[in-house]
Design a protein around this motif. Structure first.
Motif, PDB file in Angstrom:
ATOM      1  N   LEU A   1      37.541  72.931  60.452  1.00 28.40           N
ATOM      2  CA  LEU A   1      37.633  73.904  59.186  1.00 28.40           C
ATOM      3  C   LEU A   1      36.898  73.365  58.045  1.00 28.40           C
ATOM      4  N   ASP A   2      36.266  72.249  58.341  1.00 32.31           N
ATOM      5  CA  ASP A   2      35.098  71.426  57.029  1.00 32.31           C
ATOM      6  C   ASP A   2      34.044  72.473  57.290  1.00 32.31           C
ATOM      7  N   GLU A   3      33.353  73.093  56.351  1.00 36.87           N
ATOM      8  CA  GLU A   3      32.093  73.814  56.442  1.00 36.87           C
ATOM      9  C   GLU A   3      31.089  72.917  56.503  1.00 36.87           C
ATOM     10  N   ASN A   4      31.122  71.600  55.862  1.00 36.96           N
ATOM     11  CA  ASN A   4      30.099  70.635  55.972  1.00 36.96           C
ATOM     12  C   ASN A   4      30.016  69.900  57.342  1.00 36.96           C
ATOM     13  N   GLU A   5      30.902  70.337  58.481  1.00 35.64           N
ATOM     14  CA  GLU A   5      30.787  69.721  59.603  1.00 35.64           C
ATOM     15  C   GLU A   5      30.234  70.765  60.781  1.00 35.64           C
TER      16      GLU A   5
ATOM     17  N   ILE B   1      50.049  72.124  61.839  1.00 35.86           N
ATOM     18  CA  ILE B   1      50.194  72.920  60.737  1.00 35.86           C
ATOM     19  C   ILE B   1      48.909  73.992  60.601  1.00 35.86           C
ATOM     20  N   ASN B   2      47.566  73.459  60.686  1.00 39.52           N
ATOM     21  CA  ASN B   2      46.722  74.353  60.441  1.00 39.52           C
ATOM     22  C   ASN B   2      45.892  74.797  61.651  1.00 39.52           C
ATOM     23  N   PHE B   3      46.700  74.726  62.861  1.00 38.05           N
ATOM     24  CA  PHE B   3      46.060  75.211  64.198  1.00 38.05           C
ATOM     25  C   PHE B   3      45.729  76.804  63.909  1.00 38.05           C
TER      26      PHE B   3
ATOM     27  N   ARG C   1      39.858  81.342  61.640  1.00 37.57           N
ATOM     28  CA  ARG C   1      38.335  80.910  61.409  1.00 37.57           C
ATOM     29  C   ARG C   1      37.522  81.202  62.706  1.00 37.57           C
ATOM     30  N   ALA C   2      37.878  80.890  63.845  1.00 37.05           N
ATOM     31  CA  ALA C   2      37.140  81.284  64.985  1.00 37.05           C
ATOM     32  C   ALA C   2      37.152  82.736  65.208  1.00 37.05           C
ATOM     33  N   MET C   3      38.183  83.402  65.099  1.00 41.31           N
ATOM     34  CA  MET C   3      37.993  84.633  65.164  1.00 41.31           C
ATOM     35  C   MET C   3      36.991  85.730  64.131  1.00 41.31           C
ATOM     36  N   SER C   4      37.041  85.118  62.949  1.00 38.15           N
ATOM     37  CA  SER C   4      35.815  85.651  62.125  1.00 38.15           C
ATOM     38  C   SER C   4      34.661  85.026  61.994  1.00 38.15           C
ATOM     39  N   THR C   5      34.210  84.262  63.116  1.00 37.79           N
ATOM     40  CA  THR C   5      32.865  83.770  63.257  1.00 37.79           C
ATOM     41  C   THR C   5      32.313  84.062  64.699  1.00 37.79           C
ATOM     42  N   PRO C   6      31.205  85.308  64.749  1.00 33.46           N
ATOM     43  CA  PRO C   6      30.956  85.862  65.982  1.00 33.46           C
ATOM     44  C   PRO C   6      30.490  84.560  66.929  1.00 33.46           C
TER      45      PRO C   6
END
Length: 494
Positions: A258-262, A291-293, A299-304
């Motif tokens: 979930l970290d955009e820097n990673e 909790i964050n799964f 996030r993965a669904m919105s990233t092609p």
């Protein structure tokens, strides 16, 4: 994915002109029994192979490779070399194994791994590190070489070295991680005793949780891929238990994704989480309660670039238990719109995994959940399953077609529109029994045909004015209302 890869060990040098050197002379020196001549030859070939892509004029012809290989291994086995000469010899092996597959096989077939297994335990860190590098290159060559590198003795040594890797310099430590990744990556997956697997998992887990060290060495993706490979054993889910027993590890992997820097770590983190979802129902339960799964899935669904991977994860989640289907259906509006895009996608993996989501949903869902699926229009996807080249998806589609029509007979017209019978017929004679059963069911549900005329009835359509006039005339008219047969509500169009 961090795949098995080879690295040449280069060094900056100004090579002499080629005509001043006689390769055959140095090969002869390498084959001699004189320690000084052998050491000199080893130094020369180390320079030659390390500089081969750095503009060197030295060209070692293929005809000498077998003799060089024999000379290097004989020198290492003779035990009369000093440490510097041993390092030069292993350096030659390291770079010769980068030339071609057949050159690597020259060494492997001569039991080079036996020699390297001894040298990797050297108290000299430079010799040990050079041996690690050579093993990494051999493991990256082919499946056969990789399997040879997975001998129990070597895996045990590598696990102990990793445990004590905090004593190494960062460069050497990174080489060790890279070597282990090369050895454990690829299929078939590595088998090893449970204590060795636990040692790897525990040490890599502690390493990925040490943010300062992992950022300094810039090796987070490599560590995550290695952990993912370690737990990717479908017939032995105990390694997933080992992984989930590591405090805060799964939560940390989720936050990394979930970290955009990673971003360099996202693909590996998603694969590791997906491999957990492949585990037992209990192991999947533990993952879904994080909790964050769900945010990871969104996030993965919105990233092609992650569509194929997250579709694979969803297909494994819904392959488990009814409660796992509930987890997915809780977010039905977002999920089914995305699933439909996957079924119609031009990206092969995304489409294939999306169809497996449909297939596993049909197999796992209970009757109430199947009703929900029908309302969302999953019946429209039966032809996609039946026309696919995967036999398992075909079978799921055939079974689901009969079940859905029994439970929801109002879909009779939709079945005809989709030509479900024709799809099953195209699969071949092996499904003739299922086709006959479905045909019988369709015949039972076929609506009566409307009557064209009836001699004793007439139908008259009245406008408002005509109706008033008829009332005034108090004419007695017999009516027959003929309406179109309708089976109920239609499929919801996504």
């Amino acid at each position: 994915m961090v795949k098995s890869s080879k690295k040449e060990k280069n060094e900056t040098a100004t090579p002499p002109e080629s005509d001043t050197f006689n390769t055959n002379l140095f090969v002869t020196m390498l084959e001699s029994s004189c320690r000084i001549q052998v050491s000199t030859a080893l130094y020369f070939f180390r320079k030659a192979f390390a500089s081969v892509h750095n503009g060197s004029d030295i060209l070692i012809r293929d005809q000498f490779y077998v003799r060089i290989k024999n000379g290097v291994l004989n020198a290492l086995r003779s035990e009369f070399l000093d440490t510097d000469a041993e390092i030069n010899a292993v350096w030659i092996i390291t770079n010769m194994c980068c030339i071609r597959e057949d050159v690597t096989h020259l060494f492997v077939n001569s039991n080079v791994l036996e020699v390297l297994t001894q040298l990797i335990r050297s108290p000299n860190p430079h010799l040990s590190n050079q041996s690690v590098w050579a093993i990494a290159n051999i493991a990256a060559d082919c499946v056969s070489c990789k399997t040879m590198c997975r001998r129990p003795t070597l895996l045990n040594i590598l696990s102990k070295m990793l445990q004590n890797s905090h004593q190494l310099e960062d460069t050497e430590r990174r080489h060790l991680i890279w070597c282990i990744n090369n050895v454990l990556s690829g299929r078939p997956r590595a088998t090893m005793p449970a204590p060795v697997a636990l040692s790897f998992i525990r040490t890599f887990s502690n390493l990925i949780l040490d943010t300062e060290v992992i950022q300094r060495m810039n090796c987070a993706p490599m560590v995550l891929w290695t952990l993912a490979n370690l737990v990717d054993i479908t017939h032995d889910t105990t390694r997933i238990d080992m992984l989930q027993s590591q405090t805060n590890l799964v939560e940390h992997v989720i936050l990394l994704f979930l970290d955009e820097n990673e971003k360099p770590s996202h693909a590996a983190a998603l694969r590791l989480l997906g491999n957990i979802a492949v585990g037992s129902e209990t192991q999947t339960d533990q993952l879904l309660t994080k909790i964050n799964f769900r945010y990871v899935l969104h996030r993965a669904m919105s990233t092609p670039e992650h569509h194929g991977e997250v579709a694979w994860i969803y297909s494994n989640i819904v392959a488990g238990a009814v409660r796992h289907v509930d987890f997915v259906l809780e977010d039905s509006d977002r999920f089914f719109g995305w699933l439909l895009s996957g079924i119609n996608s031009d990206i092969p993996r995304f489409r294939k995994e999306s169809l497996w989501i449909v297939g596993n949903l049909l197999v796992t869902a209970d009757e109430y959940q199947r009703s929900q699926l029908v309302e969302f229009g999953i019946t429209n996807n039966l032809p996609d399953l039946l026309k696919n080249d995967d036999i398992q998806l075909n079978l799921i589609g055939v079974v689901a077609a009969r079940r859905f029509l029994r439970e929801h007979p109002w879909q009779y017209r939709l079945y005809n529109d989709l030509d479900i019978l024709g799809c099953i017929d195209a699969l071949g004679p092996q499904y003739s029994t299922q086709k006959a059963e479905l045909q019988m069911l369709l015949n039972e549900l076929e609506p009566p045909k409307r009557m064209e005329k009836h001699p004793e009835c007439r139908v008259k359509k009245y406008g408002q004015k005509e109706w008033r006039e008829s009332e005034e005339k108090e004419e007695s008219v017999t009516y027959l209302t003929v309406t179109e047969w309708h089976w109920g509500k239609r499929k919801r169009d996504l």
